[in-house]
Design an enzyme around this catalytic site. Structure first.
Site, PDB file in Angstrom:
ATOM      1  N   THR A 104      -4.337 -10.252  10.929  1.00  0.00           N
ATOM      2  CA  THR A 104      -2.859 -10.000  11.437  1.00  0.00           C
ATOM      3  C   THR A 104      -2.560  -8.624  12.000  1.00  0.00           C
ATOM      4  O   THR A 104      -1.454  -8.619  13.002  1.00  0.00           O
ATOM      5  CB  THR A 104      -1.765 -10.564  10.665  1.00  0.00           C
ATOM      6  OG1 THR A 104      -1.822  -9.721   9.299  1.00  0.00           O
ATOM      7  CG2 THR A 104      -2.015 -11.907  10.189  1.00  0.00           C
TER       8      THR A 104
ATOM      9  N   SER B  19       4.020  -0.674   5.610  1.00  0.00           N
ATOM     10  CA  SER B  19       3.986  -0.586   4.057  1.00  0.00           C
ATOM     11  C   SER B  19       4.922   0.649   3.398  1.00  0.00           C
ATOM     12  O   SER B  19       4.852   0.823   2.511  1.00  0.00           O
ATOM     13  CB  SER B  19       2.834  -0.667   3.320  1.00  0.00           C
ATOM     14  OG  SER B  19       1.843  -1.552   3.659  1.00  0.00           O
TER      15      SER B  19
ATOM     16  N   SER C 187      -4.021   1.703   3.840  1.00  0.00           N
ATOM     17  CA  SER C 187      -3.217   0.483   4.622  1.00  0.00           C
ATOM     18  C   SER C 187      -4.004   0.575   5.899  1.00  0.00           C
ATOM     19  O   SER C 187      -3.979   1.457   6.787  1.00  0.00           O
ATOM     20  CB  SER C 187      -1.711   0.934   4.764  1.00  0.00           C
ATOM     21  OG  SER C 187      -1.320  -0.035   5.876  1.00  0.00           O
TER      22      SER C 187
ATOM     23  N   CYS D 150       2.657 -13.463   3.436  1.00  0.00           N
ATOM     24  CA  CYS D 150       3.270 -13.359   4.643  1.00  0.00           C
ATOM     25  C   CYS D 150       3.347 -14.621   5.587  1.00  0.00           C
ATOM     26  O   CYS D 150       2.146 -15.312   5.521  1.00  0.00           O
ATOM     27  CB  CYS D 150       2.672 -12.129   5.452  1.00  0.00           C
ATOM     28  SG  CYS D 150       3.284 -11.976   7.151  1.00  0.00           S
TER      29      CYS D 150
ATOM     30  N   GLU E 258      -6.529  -9.774   2.712  1.00  0.00           N
ATOM     31  CA  GLU E 258      -6.028 -10.762   3.617  1.00  0.00           C
ATOM     32  C   GLU E 258      -7.355 -11.434   4.413  1.00  0.00           C
ATOM     33  O   GLU E 258      -7.304 -12.927   4.395  1.00  0.00           O
ATOM     34  CB  GLU E 258      -5.271 -10.192   4.815  1.00  0.00           C
ATOM     35  CG  GLU E 258      -4.848 -11.232   5.861  1.00  0.00           C
ATOM     36  CD  GLU E 258      -4.422 -10.508   7.081  1.00  0.00           C
ATOM     37  OE1 GLU E 258      -4.361 -10.924   8.084  1.00  0.00           O
ATOM     38  OE2 GLU E 258      -3.610  -9.584   7.045  1.00  0.00           O
TER      39      GLU E 258
ATOM     40  N   HIS F 226     -11.128  -6.613   3.044  1.00  0.00           N
ATOM     41  CA  HIS F 226      -9.545  -6.577   2.998  1.00  0.00           C
ATOM     42  C   HIS F 226      -9.151  -7.811   2.387  1.00  0.00           C
ATOM     43  O   HIS F 226      -9.562  -8.923   2.565  1.00  0.00           O
ATOM     44  CB  HIS F 226      -8.993  -6.430   4.318  1.00  0.00           C
ATOM     45  CG  HIS F 226      -7.290  -5.974   4.434  1.00  0.00           C
ATOM     46  ND1 HIS F 226      -6.465  -7.050   4.135  1.00  0.00           N
ATOM     47  CD2 HIS F 226      -6.809  -4.825   4.517  1.00  0.00           C
ATOM     48  CE1 HIS F 226      -5.368  -6.398   4.255  1.00  0.00           C
ATOM     49  NE2 HIS F 226      -5.534  -5.177   4.575  1.00  0.00           N
TER      50      HIS F 226
ATOM     51  N   HIS G  92       0.814  -1.092   0.085  1.00  0.00           N
ATOM     52  CA  HIS G  92      -0.084  -0.163   0.087  1.00  0.00           C
ATOM     53  C   HIS G  92       0.757   1.189  -0.073  1.00  0.00           C
ATOM     54  O   HIS G  92       0.855   1.972   1.012  1.00  0.00           O
ATOM     55  CB  HIS G  92      -0.849   0.068   1.274  1.00  0.00           C
ATOM     56  CG  HIS G  92      -1.970  -1.069   1.158  1.00  0.00           C
ATOM     57  ND1 HIS G  92      -2.862  -1.093   0.117  1.00  0.00           N
ATOM     58  CD2 HIS G  92      -2.617  -1.879   1.962  1.00  0.00           C
ATOM     59  CE1 HIS G  92      -3.787  -2.099   0.434  1.00  0.00           C
ATOM     60  NE2 HIS G  92      -3.397  -2.474   1.364  1.00  0.00           N
TER      61      HIS G  92
ATOM     62  N   CYS H  59      -0.305 -10.323  14.114  1.00  0.00           N
ATOM     63  CA  CYS H  59       1.443 -10.270  13.985  1.00  0.00           C
ATOM     64  C   CYS H  59       2.065  -9.614  15.130  1.00  0.00           C
ATOM     65  O   CYS H  59       1.590  -8.727  15.604  1.00  0.00           O
ATOM     66  CB  CYS H  59       1.693  -9.619  12.696  1.00  0.00           C
ATOM     67  SG  CYS H  59       3.271  -9.529  12.218  1.00  0.00           S
TER      68      CYS H  59
END
Length: 688
Positions: free
Chosen positions: A159, A259, A215, A93, A123, A121, A39, A187
């Protein structure tokens, strides 16, 4: 005004990994990314200039190389790309991959999966696919209120989600009586960035977050700053920064999304400092604060690094592509898999998040936001330093043997070391393979760092120890001592015993009071035993040893065990022209003279007995001082005959006769035989 920069900056590991993958595709001829790789419009444009441009659909890839970004995609997308002939580079990732596996695991337990995150999103789209039918994505606890999730629920999170939002969802489900199981998929790097943001916001008057408004993690950083009551601005680049935002601010905090490349953040920091300088360019130089107070305070993170530096860092994450390490720089550094300390098979070092390791900086590229590291080169440099110190100080090192190679052994001394076959032991070694896996004590013989050559020797260490031990042994050994030794070798005439750097001879005749045919009947190589020192000749370097001398002497108190006139059993051990030797017990032999073998004339002993035969013999005479016993087979037979005669005579009319008349000739003949035996023994000689 002070400038504070958050301790967690630059690409996160997943984004950096994806960008690196795209750069490699660019070098290989170009390709596409499925959606923007990151992003950040500047990074996306730079990659496009290099030949890697984003596409919205797999069909638009045209069968070229397709890079899957860090957000990941549903499995069906990967299958579609391969069916269309695309070369797929999956840069998902590792944290996202772990979340996908967690979603699938919860679904396999029969739970309805609830994903805490933005349902649109990329993800989360992939997570919903992994979680199967029935999975639901909720932004927060409020969205969950209208959803019937059932009795058994599994919870994971995007995450980059905030932990407190997930906690609210869990508390809601538990309060509703739902059977809930959570797998934490946030994460760790995201959590660290968010915590760094809280600290930064509390210490700042104004916060500038560098990153794309698209982002999710950038938006959350801004939310955290605003929750602390701070004026917060989100910008893509330094060009969007406005001087009016900084008015009245004593401290400006700068943070960046996962990002955002390092170099963009540096430009923003420089722009803020430039604005501050412009505001005070007419002020008196003496009135200005010291340089370190006016300049940027980087919370210890913006250390200056250059290729060749060796620094200590903390492992952030580990996957097949390598290890991500936090070395206190603005961004984590990557150790590629081939730069780990895998010197030899079986020497791999397991690394886990949180481990502290030393790394070698191989490349620092601020424009690409890349910090390249090597653990292997750091280990090798330390190993060379250690070897050079050991070489200078003649110190002894320990190293494990890795393999047998032509002419010697390879050892692990932090790098590949070589021990020639002639330097393994003090003597010749026929089988080098037996040393593989063993640890050797080594001395450095030769070093050449430019040629990566390290020659080592165990023989030097052993020789020095042997000489010290040898001198100590010669200085203390005396005749009559009983010392501990180890059988070093066997020969036909005896055994050599290592007394500590000095070998002594244990002759076969000194092994036992009995007769020993060969030393191997009593001893074996490597056996430890006590021996008596019989003679020491320092001039000739000879030592004679005895083993039987520390055993009980079988000839002691012999007359008590073998009285004259008694009849004993024994085994014929050997024959001589004048008679046969009979072993009565180990170490004790008696002689049956040829004249005592039978009533008749015997020309050779073998006419009556043979070696190994068991016989009964009468003891005629015992001489312990001379270690001699005289025996008779004939008298045993005569005694048997006399007994038979007595039994016969007892039943007959007895005539008056004297003992001398009956046995006189026999007694006189016996005395004459013993005298003759003595003369022949003295003449022929009888071994002990």
């Amino acid at each position: 005004m002070k400038v504070l920069v958050a301790g967690e900056l630059g690409f996160c590991y997943g984004v950096r990994r994806a960008v690196d993958a795209a750069l490699q595709v660019a070098q290989a001829g170009g390709g596409h990314t499925l959606g923007p790789i990151v992003h950040n419009d500047l990074v996306v444009r730079e990659l496009a200039n290099r030949g890697v441009s984003p596409v919205d659909k797999v069909e638009d890839c045209g069968g070229s190389t397709l890079v899957i970004r860090a957000h990941g995609v549903p499995g069906t997308v990967l299958e579609q790309a391969r069916e269309l002939g695309c070369r797929v580079v999956d840069a998902t990732c590792p944290f996202v991959r772990r979340a996908q596996l967690a979603a699938a695991a919860l679904a396999s337990e029969g739970r309805r999966v609830v994903i805490v995150g933005s349902r649109d999103h990329p993800e989360v789209v992939g997570l919903l696919s992994a979680a199967g039918p029935g999975a639901v994505a909720v932004k927060d606890c409020g969205e969950l209120a209208g959803v019937d999730v059932g009795e058994r629920v599994g919870v994971i999170a995007q995450t980059t989600q905030r932990r407190e939002v997930v906690q609210e969802v869990l508390e809601y489900l538990v309060h509703a009586g739902t059977d809930v199981r959570e797998i934490d998929t946030i994460c760790s790097a995201t959590g660290e960035r968010q915590e760094a943001m809280r600290r930064l916001a509390r210490a700042s008057d104004v916060v500038v977050v560098v990153g794309s408004a698209h982002s999710a993690n950038t938006r959350r950083l801004a939310e955290i700053a605003r929750e602390q009551g701070r004026r917060t601005y989100v910008i893509d680049s330094a060009g969007q920064l406005e001087a009016g935002w900084l008015e009245g601010a004593g401290t400006v905090g700068i943070a960046a999304g996962a990002s955002t490349p390092d170099w963009i953040t540096k430009e923003v920091v420089g722009k803020v400092e430039e604005m501050e300088k412009d505001r005070h360019e007419t002020a008196n130089e003496e009135a200005r604060e010291p340089e370190e107070d006016q300049g940027s305070i980087y919370e210890g993170s913006l250390v200056e690094l250059k290729p060749g530096d060796i620094v200590t860092g903390k492992v952030v994450s580990v996957d097949d592509s390598g290890v991500l390490v936090d070395v206190g720089y603005k961004s984590e550094g990557l150790i590629p898999a081939n730069e780990l300390a895998h010197r030899f098979p079986g020497t791999e070092e397991e690394l886990n998040p949180g481990d502290e390791i030393s790394v070698y900086v191989t490349a620092v590229d601020g424009q690409e936001g890349v910090l390249r590291l090597s653990k292997r080169r750091a280990d090798e440099k330390r190993a060379w330093d250690r070897l050079e110190t050991a070489f200078a100080e003649k110190a002894t090192l320990e190293a494990r043997v890795i393999q047998e190679v032509k002419g010697g052994l390879t050892v692990d001394v932090g790098l590949r070391g070589f021990v020639p076959a002639s330097q393994v032991e003090r003597g010749y070694v026929s089988d080098l393979g037996k040393y593989v896996g063993r640890t050797l004590r080594l001395r450095v013989l030769e070093l050449d760092r430019e040629k990566s050559r390290a020659i080592l020797s165990q023989r030097v260490v052993l020789e020095e120890e042997h000489e010290k031990l040898r001198a100590q042994t010669w200085g203390t050994i005396e005749e009559g001592q009983v010392r501990r030794g180890v059988v070093k070798g066997l020969t036909d005439f005896g055994a050599f015993v290592d007394l500590g750097g000095v070998d002594g001879l244990l002759h076969v005749s000194e092994l036992s009071w009995g007769r020993v045919k060969h030393p191997s009947d009593v001893l074996k190589e490597g056996q430890a035993l006590d021996v008596k020192v019989l003679r020491v000749d320092r001039d000739k370097g000879r030592i004679s040893l005895g083993l039987k001398q520390i055993m009980d002497d079988p000839w002691a108190n012999l007359t008590e065990r073998f009285p004259v006139g008694g009849v004993v059993k024994g085994r014929v051990t050997r024959l001589a022209p004048f008679g046969a030797f009979v072993e009565l017990e180990p170490g004790v032999e008696g002689l049956v003279h040829i004249s005592e073998m039978a009533d008749r004339h015997v020309g050779k002993p073998e006419e009556v007995v043979s070696p190994g035969e068991e016989v009964k013999a009468k003891i005629l005479r015992v001489r312990p001082a001379d270690r001699r016993i005289s025996l008779s087979l004939k008298e045993v037979e005569q005694d048997r005959e006399r007994a038979a005669v007595r039994d016969f005579m007892a039943g007959q009319e007895r005539e008056t006769m004297t003992i001398g008349e009956v046995f006189g000739d026999l007694l006189e003949g016996g005395r004459e035989r013993l005298n003759r035996q003595d003369r022949e023994e003295e003449k022929e000689g009888q071994p002990e």
